[in-house]
Each structure stands twice: as C-alpha cells, then as structure tokens.
Design a protein around this motif. Structure first.
Motif, PDB file in Angstrom:
ATOM      1  N   GLU A   1       0.816  -1.223   0.000  1.00  0.00           N
ATOM      2  CA  GLU A   1       0.000   0.000   0.000  1.00  0.00           C
ATOM      3  C   GLU A   1       0.846   1.268   0.000  1.00  0.00           C
ATOM      4  O   GLU A   1       0.516   2.246  -0.679  1.00  0.00           O
ATOM      5  N   LYS A   2       1.958   1.272   0.735  1.00  0.00           N
ATOM      6  CA  LYS A   2       2.752   2.493   0.871  1.00  0.00           C
ATOM      7  C   LYS A   2       3.821   2.635  -0.212  1.00  0.00           C
ATOM      8  O   LYS A   2       4.256   3.754  -0.506  1.00  0.00           O
ATOM      9  N   GLU A   3       4.276   1.525  -0.769  1.00  0.00           N
ATOM     10  CA  GLU A   3       5.285   1.579  -1.831  1.00  0.00           C
ATOM     11  C   GLU A   3       4.817   0.726  -3.021  1.00  0.00           C
ATOM     12  O   GLU A   3       5.408  -0.310  -3.346  1.00  0.00           O
ATOM     13  N   PRO A   4       3.736   1.137  -3.687  1.00  0.00           N
ATOM     14  CA  PRO A   4       3.205   0.297  -4.779  1.00  0.00           C
ATOM     15  C   PRO A   4       4.167   0.164  -5.956  1.00  0.00           C
ATOM     16  O   PRO A   4       4.216  -0.880  -6.604  1.00  0.00           O
ATOM     17  N   LEU A   5       4.943   1.228  -6.239  1.00  0.00           N
ATOM     18  CA  LEU A   5       5.863   1.169  -7.367  1.00  0.00           C
ATOM     19  C   LEU A   5       6.985   0.172  -7.111  1.00  0.00           C
ATOM     20  O   LEU A   5       7.292  -0.686  -7.952  1.00  0.00           O
ATOM     21  N   ALA A   6       7.616   0.267  -5.933  1.00  0.00           N
ATOM     22  CA  ALA A   6       8.696  -0.657  -5.592  1.00  0.00           C
ATOM     23  C   ALA A   6       8.184  -2.096  -5.523  1.00  0.00           C
ATOM     24  O   ALA A   6       8.845  -3.034  -5.993  1.00  0.00           O
ATOM     25  N   TYR A   7       6.979  -2.280  -4.968  1.00  0.00           N
ATOM     26  CA  TYR A   7       6.411  -3.632  -4.865  1.00  0.00           C
ATOM     27  C   TYR A   7       6.175  -4.227  -6.251  1.00  0.00           C
ATOM     28  O   TYR A   7       6.477  -5.401  -6.505  1.00  0.00           O
ATOM     29  N   SER A   8       5.609  -3.412  -7.189  1.00  0.00           N
ATOM     30  CA  SER A   8       5.342  -3.920  -8.531  1.00  0.00           C
ATOM     31  C   SER A   8       6.633  -4.263  -9.271  1.00  0.00           C
ATOM     32  O   SER A   8       6.692  -5.251 -10.021  1.00  0.00           O
ATOM     33  N   VAL A   9       7.731  -3.457  -9.047  1.00  0.00           N
ATOM     34  CA  VAL A   9       9.012  -3.749  -9.691  1.00  0.00           C
ATOM     35  C   VAL A   9       9.582  -5.062  -9.164  1.00  0.00           C
ATOM     36  O   VAL A   9      10.090  -5.895  -9.931  1.00  0.00           O
ATOM     37  N   ILE A  10       9.501  -5.269  -7.835  1.00  0.00           N
ATOM     38  CA  ILE A  10       9.985  -6.520  -7.232  1.00  0.00           C
ATOM     39  C   ILE A  10       9.213  -7.708  -7.788  1.00  0.00           C
ATOM     40  O   ILE A  10       9.780  -8.767  -8.095  1.00  0.00           O
ATOM     41  N   GLN A  11       7.881  -7.522  -7.939  1.00  0.00           N
ATOM     42  CA  GLN A  11       7.046  -8.605  -8.455  1.00  0.00           C
ATOM     43  C   GLN A  11       7.397  -8.926  -9.903  1.00  0.00           C
ATOM     44  O   GLN A  11       7.462 -10.099 -10.301  1.00  0.00           O
ATOM     45  N   GLN A  12       7.636  -7.877 -10.713  1.00  0.00           N
ATOM     46  CA  GLN A  12       7.984  -8.089 -12.118  1.00  0.00           C
ATOM     47  C   GLN A  12       9.328  -8.802 -12.278  1.00  0.00           C
ATOM     48  O   GLN A  12       9.511  -9.600 -13.200  1.00  0.00           O
ATOM     49  N   ARG A  13      10.286  -8.492 -11.379  1.00  0.00           N
ATOM     50  CA  ARG A  13      11.612  -9.103 -11.478  1.00  0.00           C
ATOM     51  C   ARG A  13      11.682 -10.471 -10.811  1.00  0.00           C
ATOM     52  O   ARG A  13      12.736 -11.109 -10.778  1.00  0.00           O
ATOM     53  N   GLY A  14      10.577 -10.925 -10.192  1.00  0.00           N
ATOM     54  CA  GLY A  14      10.566 -12.231  -9.546  1.00  0.00           C
ATOM     55  C   GLY A  14      11.379 -12.289  -8.269  1.00  0.00           C
ATOM     56  O   GLY A  14      11.963 -13.329  -7.941  1.00  0.00           O
ATOM     57  N   LEU A  15      11.435 -11.166  -7.506  1.00  0.00           N
ATOM     58  CA  LEU A  15      12.252 -11.094  -6.286  1.00  0.00           C
ATOM     59  C   LEU A  15      11.416 -11.103  -5.012  1.00  0.00           C
ATOM     60  O   LEU A  15      11.908 -10.751  -3.939  1.00  0.00           O
ATOM     61  N   ILE A  16      10.114 -11.464  -5.135  1.00  0.00           N
ATOM     62  CA  ILE A  16       9.242 -11.443  -3.950  1.00  0.00           C
ATOM     63  C   ILE A  16       9.781 -12.375  -2.865  1.00  0.00           C
ATOM     64  O   ILE A  16       9.876 -12.012  -1.686  1.00  0.00           O
ATOM     65  N   GLY A  17      10.121 -13.599  -3.249  1.00  0.00           N
ATOM     66  CA  GLY A  17      10.603 -14.568  -2.253  1.00  0.00           C
ATOM     67  C   GLY A  17      11.912 -14.151  -1.613  1.00  0.00           C
ATOM     68  O   GLY A  17      12.174 -14.452  -0.448  1.00  0.00           O
ATOM     69  N   LYS A  18      12.754 -13.451  -2.367  1.00  0.00           N
ATOM     70  CA  LYS A  18      14.067 -13.067  -1.852  1.00  0.00           C
ATOM     71  C   LYS A  18      14.005 -11.823  -0.965  1.00  0.00           C
ATOM     72  O   LYS A  18      14.582 -11.798   0.134  1.00  0.00           O
TER      73      LYS A  18
END
Length: 693
Positions: A225-242
């Motif tokens: 909610e507070k960092e939607p841009l950074a969250y979407s970039v992490i999701q696109q790069r496949g780094l959620i688990g890391k």
C-alpha cells in the motif's frame, strides 16, 4: 533485511503510550505484532481504552455540552454521537447545538443573509448551504444580483510564461495552476513554456535499492500500500521470495482454536473485534466457532418490532429525513409493509401518483389569470391537466396574455377631447408601455402637457392579424368623424409591438458561446438560421472557425493563404486537400513548390505497363490515380477494363429526356441523364419553368 523484534523491544515501544487508540494509530506494525504473539494483555494492559456504550445518560449529556455545532460533534466524537442516536436522545442532549439545515428559511431570511456579502466567491466559501438553497428556489438573480463576480481575464502568452517560470516541477504546476496549465496545453505552448520543468519520473531502481526499501516493512500488505511502485518492480523481477521473505503475510488459516480463543478473549465488543482484527474474526466465522468464541461479546443490535419502528418514526418530520438518518429502521418498515402507517404524521415533500384529480387541478387553476403563470407556479397540476386533456376546461376563465396571430383594438380617450386608437397582441402589456412612456407613444407626453384624465378601453375581441390593420384604420376614421381629435400621427395598419427575439445584443451573446461555426449551427439552430437568412454571418461569426470548410470556401486566395503553413506538397495535400486541388487546377503548385523531380511522370507507356498489376478499374484508380487519369484521357481504358454496362449516347440521352413529362419524372427514372441535362443547361429547354409572379 529487517530484524525481528524481541518481546523486550515490543514492551519498550508499548510503554511509551498511555492511550490504546494512539498506539494503534501511530505504531500499527508493533501493535499487530503484539496481537499476533498473544502479548496484548501483558504489554498493553496499562493503556486507557475509549469509553464503551455502557456510559450513563449523564455522562453522555456532559460530553455533548462541550460542543455547540452538531456537525463538529458528529465528526470529532462519533462514538458518543452514535450511542446518543441509538438511545433516541438526540433531540434531548443535542438540542442546543447548531444544525446546518436551512430548508425552513424564508425568502426574507435568505435576503438578509445575502445582503451581508458583496462578493459571490466569499458567500460560496463561507455559507455554501445558503447559496445552494438560493439556487434551488430560483432566487439567485434577485438576492445575489448586487454581488461582484471574479472573472479571470484572458491571459497573454507573456503572462502565461511568467506564471510558468515560477515552477520547476510539472506535476506541481499542473496541480496548483490547473486553469493556466489547461490554457497553455490548448494553445500548444507546453514544450515552449514548460520545457524547463522536471517531469518527476522515478529513476530505475536497482536490486540493492529495492532491498533497502523492502527492509523498512514487516507486513506485505503495508509494503504494497505504501510503496506500490517498488512492490510492482519486485514482483515483475521475480524477487518477492528473496526481498519480502522477512515480512508477515497476515494469514490466519494456520492458527489453532486456542490461539483464536486467546485473541477473541481480549475484546468485549463485537464491533471492535471485527474492525481491529478482521482476519481472526473471518477465520472464526469460516470454522463455525462464532457462538463458542464470541458469545461473551456485546452486540449493538436492536430488536425492531412494529411498536419500536412506530416510536422511531415519531422522531422525524419527513420520510426523507427518516430514510437518511435511520436507514435500517426505514428499510425494515418498508419490507413489512407498515411504512404508510407509521409515517402518516409526516409531511410529504412530493405529491403521490394520482394526487392531481380534475377537481384539484381546477381549484389550483382558479388562482391564476393566465396559462403561463399557471404553468410556471404549479407545474405538477398543469402537467396533470395537460396529460389528461383537462386544460381547456379548467382554464376557460383565464385571459390570454398575448397572441402571435391575432390582435385586439384598444382606445385611449381623454377628458379634453383627444383620443388614440391602437392594436396589440397583449393589450395589458401595451397599456403599461404607453403609460410608462416607452417608445414613441404620445400618451404620456399628452398627459404631462395637458394634465387631462384618460380612460382605457378594449374595442374588439381577437382579430386575425391580416385584417386587424384595416379594422384599426376604420376605428380611427370613425372616432375622427365623431369629433375626437386623434393623437395617431401615422396611418393605422401596423401590427403593434411584439417581443424582439433577435436583437443585436442577444445575437452577439449567443454567437460568443461557440468557437466553431458547426457547434453554433447545431447548438443554436434558430439563431444561426436567422443570421444566415439575413446575411449576417460575417458580422457575428467572423471569429469562429470551421471544422470542415463549407462548399465554395476554397477560392484561389484562401488556398494561397495556407501555403506558408506547409513545407511540401505532401503536407499541403494532407492538411488542406481542397486547397491542393485548387492550386493544382490553377497550375501554381510548381511555382510555390518547385524542384519536385522525384515525382513520377506518368506517360502513356508507363501507365500501360502497370495495368497487369490491377484486376479492376477501381483498384487501378485507388493504387495509381495519375496513371488512371492518363489512360482515361487517352481513351484506352475500355480496351483493358471493359464496362459491364454501355453508357448512353447523346441521341439516346435526348430521347430519354423527351420521353419524360416533367423534371421530377426524369430525376426519378434516370438520375444520370438528369445530371447530364442539368450540367449542359438542357432542363430549361425541354422543361421550361413556370413564370414567377
């Protein structure tokens, strides 16, 4: 990576707060962590809780006395307000508070409020409710006519540049100076005046920067909610688990029944449990443990029997107020079919369907002297009478205010032997104009000069306007023969005063509303037709633009005028196709666009060589337009693309013309022959037009 807080760190943070609500608002992540670990009673036991619905009426009254405005009380202390409303003590405990409901204000009250303001913007900002009521009652011109209106002057390009130079970020400029930004955008000056501003685009984040941002959060939902841009970039790069592995997902499906019971035992009110810990509440409901784990909690529910609904309805004066204030009680009454019974004491703001019978419409119509007044002041009754065909019966006592097709003859007779005869479509209005001295009326000058008294009399009923002038002239001669001295300077026969619909001021005002003449023609067709019929387009529509040039607009002068806007023949053809054709027909393209050697010169041999590439005349014309013209001019097109039908010869066309009895018959039967005859001027020869009288 974020560090997991120990119980001692959580206790140190919780010790800083004395009120639970402040802790929940300012440090939500720590609050949730304490809840999840089951340490709420241990670490937050010293904090104060807000008062619950078990407050006495005296406590509620003491809190209500601290406020003078009902809206402020409802906003700042909604929980207390809700308890007072549920117990039905609103009028008793909040009767001293001001309510911003102005529907009971009379016209004099509204006039007194409006007279305190000299600027419309000040009234709109200070007292918008009063201004809205003035608008709804149609009293704006009457009560706010004295106020000044702030209108922004048309800004020049230099003024726009000066305003734009004060900002360095485009987004800030667009938000704070919306109107100026819109003007710059419409004029196409965005790159010129806003080129120095930063666009505020975020730079590409590296994996290390994303990891640093993610380390500040402990809950995935909060991070998203507070960092939607950074969250979407992490999701696109496949780094959620890391990068988000240290964060809590907030899922409660794996919690045991004992853990859910421990969480539920910390709440005494069901609404607080559902609001503050909705995940645990949902898990309990899904597992069917609601009655077992939440049975000890208080529920703010009402048992709405018919007697209770009737008691609640007695607090309100209108159905609208009842529905808006207590929607649950109102909807329950509607479902049970007792809404009419419990709301019988309320005033109806609108009449029910079928209310306006013929008798009521006739009774209402007796209050008015004309149909226009009846329609304006009582539109519901007038509409019902019009729909049911009662209008002529209930309006037979009314006197028509005016008539466009008929006139009445009237006379002024003076005590000194003078008289004046006239005609008008509205005699009463004409009488007022004479007495007020409007126009060239001789009535008021004669009264001032002689001091004679007068009598006004209508001589005839409605007369058709075509014969009214002759009747007026006969009355002038009749009274002159009886010895009256007539004030009529001109001969009778004029149709009397009529309302001027198309004045210069109205035409100018209507034309200024539109930027394009097409919009003017569609938006105000009556005014456009009047202007066009009287050849006034150059006067009133000179500043308007054409979305599409009208027929005959592209003369040689207009075509030459647009040449500086285009740098090549292709651009001219694309922007102004009709202008291109005019210049081409005048053989001026080579003069204004020389050195066009790259263009293909279609000779007859070259045109014949591309015929195998096309399967039909239409394809040849669309793909190779110039070659098509060369072949057509050479007369060889029929050899390669024979026509399916044989065109008429000249003798055949004339025989077709002579076989028809009229132009209409020729037009309907043989449109092609009709067009050929019209183009060659043969229609008048074979079908002579009737002589104009």
């Amino acid at each position: 990576m974020g560090k997991r807080r120990s119980d001692e760190e959580l206790a140190a943070i919780a010790a800083k707060y004395n009120v639970l609500k402040d802790f929940f608002t300012n440090d939500y992540t720590v609050y949730r962590t304490i809840r999840n670990r089951g340490l709420f009673d241990k670490l937050c036991g010293h904090m104060k809780r807000e008062s619950r619905p078990d407050m006495s009426d005296e406590d509620l009254a003491e809190i209500a006395l601290e406020y003078d405005d009902l809206k402020e009380f409802r906003t700042k202390n909604y929980q207390t307000y809700a308890i007072i409303q549920q117990r039905g003590l609103l009028d008793k405990l909040c009767g001293h508070m001001k309510r911003k409901i102005r529907d009971d204000l009379t016209e004099d009250d509204l006039a007194a409020i409006a007279s305190c303001y000299n600027n419309l913007k000040e009234l709109r900002e200070t007292d918008p409710v009063t201004l809205q009521i003035i608008y709804k009652r149609g009293l704006f011109k009457k009560l706010c006519g004295h106020m000044e209106r702030e209108r922004r002057t048309v800004l020049s390009d230099e003024e726009l540049a000066e305003i734009a130079s004060q900002y360095n970020v485009l987004r800030e400029f667009r938000e704070k100076e919306t109107s100026v930004y819109a003007i710059i955008s419409k004029r196409g000056l965005l790159d010129k005046l806003c080129g120095h501003m930063e666009r505020g685009r975020r730079t590409v984040l590296s994996d290390e920067e994303l990891a640093e941002i993610a380390s500040h959060y402990h809950i995935v939902k909060e991070f998203r909610e507070k960092e939607p841009l950074a969250y979407s970039v992490i999701q696109q790069r496949g780094l959620i688990g890391k990068l988000c592995s240290h964060m809590q997902r907030g899922k409660r499906q794996g919690m045991s029944e004992e853990e859910l019971a421990n969480i539920a035992s910390q709440y005494d009110v069901l609404m607080d449990f559902r609001t503050l810990d909705n995940a645990a509440y949902s898990t309990i409901c899904k597992r069917g443990l609601f009655d077992k784990l939440c049975g000890h909690m208080k529920r703010n529910c009402r048992i709405l029997s018919d007697d209770v609904l009737e008691e609640i309805a007695l607090k309100y004066h209108t159905r609208q107020e009842f529905a808006e204030t207590d929607s649950s009680a109102y909807s329950t009454a509607c479902k049970r079919g007792i809404i009419d019974k419990i709301c019988s004491h309320m005033e109806r703001l609108s009449t029910p369907i079928g209310y306006w019978t013929k008798e009521l419409c006739h009774e209402k119509a007796l209050d008015y002297d004309s149909r226009s007044e009846f329609q304006n002041d009582a539109p519901k009754a007038y509409g019902a009478a019009l729909r049911n065909g009662w209008l002529d019966d209930i309006c037979d006592h009314m006197i028509p205010k005016g008539n466009w097709f008929k006139r009445k003859i009237y006379i002024f007779t003076f005590s000194d032997g003078y008289a004046y005869v006239g005609l008008a479509q509205d005699p009463k209005d004409r009488y007022r104009a004479h007495v007020a001295g409007k126009g060239r009326s001789p009535i008021l000058p004669h009264i001032k000069k002689t001091g004679a008294t007068f009598e006004f009399k209508i001589l005839t009923d409605w007369i058709d306007k075509d014969v009214a002038g002759k009747v007026e002239d006969d009355y002038i001669n009749l009274y002159a023969a009886e010895g009256w001295k007539m004030l009529n300077k001109a001969k009778g026969g004029a149709l009397g005063a009529t309302t001027k619909l198309y004045t210069h001021k109205r035409l100018m005002c209507e034309a200024e509303k539109y930027e394009y003449i097409d919009d003017f023609r569609k938006g105000s067709p009556r005014f456009y037709k009047f202007i066009k019929r009287h050849h006034l387009l150059d006067k009133y529509c000179a500043k308007m633009k054409f979305r599409k040039a009208p027929m005959g607009y592209w003369t040689l002068e207009h075509a030459i005028a647009v040449i500086p806007e285009c740098s090549s023949r292709e651009e001219l053809h694309k922007k102004y196709g009709q202008a291109y054709n005019v210049l081409n027909n005048a053989h001026l393209l080579e003069k204004y666009y020389p050195n066009n050697s790259s263009k293909i010169k279609w000779t007859l041999e070259k045109s014949l060589s591309i015929i195998p590439l096309c399967n039909s005349r239409k394809e040849l014309q669309n793909r190779f337009g110039q070659a098509y013209k060369v072949l057509l001019k050479a007369g060889v097109l029929d050899d390669y693309f024979p026509l399916k039908w044989k065109p008429f010869s000249t003798n055949e066309k004339i025989s077709v013309i002579t076989s028809c009895k009229s132009r209409v018959e020729l037009h309907n039967r043989h449109r092609t022959v009709y067009n050929w005859a019209s183009k060659n001027g043969l229609l008048d020869k074979y079908f002579p037009s009737k002589q104009k009288h």
